[in-house]
Design a protein around this motif. Structure first.
Motif: not given
Length: 396
Positions: A137-143, A183-187, A259-263, A296-298
């Motif tokens: 579950a790397e894709e979107n689900e935060g495995g 890689m960026a943070a992902f919300d 989505t919002v992405r930054c570092f 707030v995701s990754y």
């Protein structure tokens, strides 16, 4: 390979390719990787590793102790899940699971880590412990987060963790290593705007949520273009806009997502607050009601620079001098390996998948089989480099 490599029992290209094609043919999406997980565990047990299954449902961790005795513990991680994509390839190993596809190369990542496990199990010439982490579950689900919450680092303590991703556009036989941000943070967000529906010929009788939503979509990019520091990249994208279903009705409810992405994590908090301010101001102006689900995701994937240098040195041994890029810009895409790299020093590298490779998540993507042995050699040599002297490089 150098002379010492000749003593290692490297998996044959045909073997690696057969494993990879089998995984590609039978893709499984987040937390459903039952067949993949079972096959991975079967192979690992066959090589005599200590195998643990069921972490976060389908996660697998295999433990290998070095023949040289006590030393640090490190982790090598590969992701196993596929995507909800209809494959458009016509190859023999095309997906047999309709609507699911290994469009990101996780079949190749799993195969390369298996090859490293087999090689090291046959000749564990190192001091310490290696944990082979096969993550769902790397894709979107935060495995990765789910594995950590299930006790990954409590049950298998480690002082460093390493992973890789294939990279289309980067020539096969080359790699990229970043000193810090990779890689960026992902919300993600779901926004519902509710106004008052009415006849399209009498808009004065309603509250126009559609017009307000259009204004919001066009104004939101200004939160990045005019409010964020120009040397700190960020992206805010509206990716879905659902409104109305006929010609003569002003819809009452509009739904947006994106989505919002930054570092930078302080920047991340500022963007979220200004995003909320913009929604509230728009709703006040147009007399609307908003419901916002902002998740707030990754976090951003940040390499440890000391360990990154060792990884770059190892890659040069595998690929040759001049074939390891240190100057590529970070990607605005995201990766849940970031959770593991937050827990201990981590490094995430890019391994070239070929300049003519279809892009990640494309229905015509396929992992480049010629890269498989390179990934195996990288993992094996990294273990030897990190655990050769029974101590890890000192982290900054």
């Amino acid at each position: 390979m150098n002379h010492a490599d000749n003593d290692l029992n490297w998996p044959l290209q045909e073997t690696l390719q057969a494993w990879r094609h089998d995984f590609h043919r039978h893709p499984e999406t987040a937390f459903q990787e039952h067949r993949t997980s079972a096959r991975v565990a079967e192979l690992l047990k066959g090589w005599g590793l200590e195998v643990h299954t069921g972490l976060a449902g389908t996660g697998v961790v295999a433990v290998l102790r070095g023949a040289r005795g006590q030393g640090p513990s490190i982790g090598l991680r590969a992701d196993m899940d596929a995507l909800h994509v209809h494959e458009l390839n016509s190859c023999e190993h095309k997906s047999v699971n309709e609507g699911r596809m290994h469009a990101c190369g996780h079949d190749g990542h799993t195969t390369m880590l298996l090859g490293a496990a087999q090689t090291l199990a046959a000749q564990p010439d190192f001091a310490g412990v290696v944990h082979f982490i096969f993550q769902p579950a790397e894709e979107n689900e935060g495995g990765a987060r789910a594995m950590i919450e299930a006790g990954l680092f409590d049950r298998f303590p480690m002082q460093a963790v390493y992973s890789m991703h294939n990279w289309p556009g980067l020539p096969a036989g080359t790699a990229a290593v970043h000193d810090e941000a990779v890689m960026a943070a992902f919300d993600i967000f779901d926004l519902s705007l509710t106004g008052k529906g009415c006849h399209a010929a009498m808009p004065h009788l309603g509250k126009d949520a559609l017009l307000a939503a259009c204004q919001l979509v066009t104004h939101l990019p200004a939160l990045i273009a005019r409010e964020q520091e120009v040397h700190k990249p960020a992206v805010l994208s509206v990716t879905s806009f659902n409104a109305g279903d006929t010609y003569n009705v002003m819809p009452e409810v509009i739904k947006l997502r994106g989505t919002v992405r930054c570092f930078d994590m302080q920047q991340r908090a500022r963007i979220e607050q200004r995003f909320r301010d913009a929604i509230n101001a728009t709703c006040t102006l147009h007399g609307l009601h908003a419901e916002l689900d902002y998740r707030v995701s990754y976090p951003a994937t940040i390499n440890n620079p000391v360990h990154a240098q060792v990884c770059a040195d190892v890659l040069e041994q595998v690929l040759g001098q001049g074939n390891v890029r240190r100057d590529l810009k970070p990607s605005m895409a995201s990766e849940d390996f970031s959770f593991m790299a937050q827990a201990c020093p981590g490094v995430y590298i890019w391994l070239g998948n070929g300049e003519d490779s279809a892009s990640l998540h494309n229905p015509k993507y396929d992992f480049n089989d010629s890269v498989l042995p390179l990934g195996v050699q990288y993992f094996v040599k990294l273990v030897h480099a990190m655990l050769r002297d029974g101590k890890l490089p000192v982290s900054s």
